[in-house]
Motif scaffolding. Sequence first.
Motif, PDB file in Angstrom:
ATOM      1  N   ASP A  68      -7.053  -7.078  -0.029  1.00 41.68           N
ATOM      2  CA  ASP A  68      -6.320  -6.369  -1.080  1.00 41.68           C
ATOM      3  C   ASP A  68      -5.084  -7.155  -1.496  1.00 41.68           C
ATOM      4  OD1 ASP A  68      -5.589  -4.223  -2.821  1.00 41.68           O
ATOM      5  OD2 ASP A  68      -4.159  -3.547  -1.310  1.00 41.68           O
TER       6      ASP A  68
ATOM      7  N   ARG B  58       0.830  -1.207   0.000  1.00 42.45           N
ATOM      8  CA  ARG B  58       0.000   0.000   0.000  1.00 42.45           C
ATOM      9  C   ARG B  58       0.862   1.254   0.000  1.00 42.45           C
ATOM     10  NH1 ARG B  58      -5.054  -1.028   4.220  1.00 42.45           N
ATOM     11  NH2 ARG B  58      -6.375  -2.146   2.756  1.00 42.45           N
TER      12      ARG B  58
ATOM     13  N   GLN C  90      -7.304   3.978   2.233  1.00 45.40           N
ATOM     14  CA  GLN C  90      -7.986   3.662   0.973  1.00 45.40           C
ATOM     15  C   GLN C  90      -9.221   2.796   1.198  1.00 45.40           C
ATOM     16  OE1 GLN C  90      -4.782   1.874  -1.291  1.00 45.40           O
ATOM     17  NE2 GLN C  90      -3.885   3.843  -1.790  1.00 45.40           N
TER      18      GLN C  90
END
Length: 570
Positions: free
Chosen positions: A83, A25, A402
């Motif tokens: 993710d 990330r 996010q």
Amino acid sequence: MLDRGRGRTAGDLTSLLVELMRALRGLRFYGSEHPARRALLDRSFLAWQVDLERAGTLELRIENAVFRGSGVSEPVPHGQLTDLAQTLIARGVDCLTFSPQLERAAFHAFVELLALNLDALRNRGGFAAALADRCEAGIRVDGGPPPERAEVAFQELEGFDPDERETEPAPSEPLAAPAAPLRPPAPPPPDPSRAPSLGSALLGSSAPQVEAFESRSKERLEESPLDAAANDDADEALRLALRDLDQCREDAGYEQTAVEVVAQAVALSRLELGGASYRAMLVLSDHAVGLDGRSSTQVRLAQGALEELAQGPRLQGLIDRACDPDSSVSVRAAQLLLQLGGRVVSALLDRLGEENDPQRVAQLTGTVLALGERGTPVLVASIRQGAPERARLAVRLAGELQSANLVPTLVDVLRGDSPELAREAARALTHVGNPTAVEALIDVLSCSDEALRELAAHCLGTVGGPRAAEALLEFLDENISAGRTALARTVIRELAALESDAAIPKLASILERKSLFHRKDRRELKLAAIGALAVMPSGEAWRAIERATRSRDEEVATLARQALSQIRRR
């Protein structure tokens, strides 16, 4: 960490995956030149290195709903790791093997390649081939042979372009911080006239040498809290009580012993023996994940005892350890914070608001991000009800996290009364980048604050996509009609960043305009349009520039000829 030889637990595997997701990330969030990128990669590598050296080779399998690790009895659900799982699956990765010989350059290259978009990976023959070509030994994909040792260092990977990341939002500004770093308060001098307290009675007559104890036993405490040398008689009493707790298999006896352990650890912590409460936290954390076949009742009791112990100054001490330069300390302390979950986010935000050391800021930020959705309630409350600086910090973290769940709160901030906070929210929505975030930024294009409208245009250019391009083209028409030259030029620059074919007819028409603007304004827009068309790989764009070489405005014609010359050299 667990004792050597006791293997790798599901909690250890979860912590490793969280560290990997944090680094991934970070690469997607920070600009290619941002110094935090290297620090995030180094921190994540150290976590993996410590675990691999302790527990040996890890074979990691990625399945639809879980991660499975060799030697780990329980699977790790994707949960907050969705993710990471999606990133690996999309790249065709079913199994990864990490050996204790894993080197820093190999790990860095591995994460950088994970952050590349799928088109860039296809151009390199796919993820496995790219890793084999660029990476050093220590990682195997899908059980294949270990890749050859790279001929160049990580920083000089041939053909690697950091701008081919999956996403490339604008780098954020450094988090707000005060002028001086936070320091723990100095202990008060002893008062010989005071009656002995519970703590002093436990300690006996000899004063503890806290710093010497920390120096001698810090690393040993991480590895084996039940065996690490005690500082004095009181600490030894706590260690023995923890041993009794570890050996207890009856739920009723476990509950009584756990209460006694917490009471002892709290008493010692009041005497600033931080290592004592930390020792208890390490043992309780192992029990709370079901180590050694603990019953569900003992798991629940251990988690409750851990949460009771990790409060106030003891939680602050744990946060300090999570920022320790020694990775064998900081990684394990960070694991404890993750196990405590959302209840620690408020304390982490407090510390971030006071911290000014970049490395510690990065570590604290990474811990908040690793908590994922568990931290969103505190972020929402801080954004909506916190003091201005805390709200601003929470908005920035919301962008780094996010999370789609934070978009409604960020949208409300965009429409709120604070222009400064609205600008931060716009940047945060850029990093989130989902359709709701894009629509919120489009709505800002019609607000009354010109600076905010300009920022929204920039954010849409950063997010990209057909919807953003469509909105920017409409906004360009609006600004041209209203005679807002400066804002129109900004929109043209953002359309250039998108390289959208849909923008070419509009930009070409600007080169042919002969009215609406004063001559100077018209020239500025034409020059901006030539610059935008020059970066678009399209014959239609080049033909529009070629027509501009015949302009009666010599400045426009000259720039058009220069642009064509540069295009031919490419």
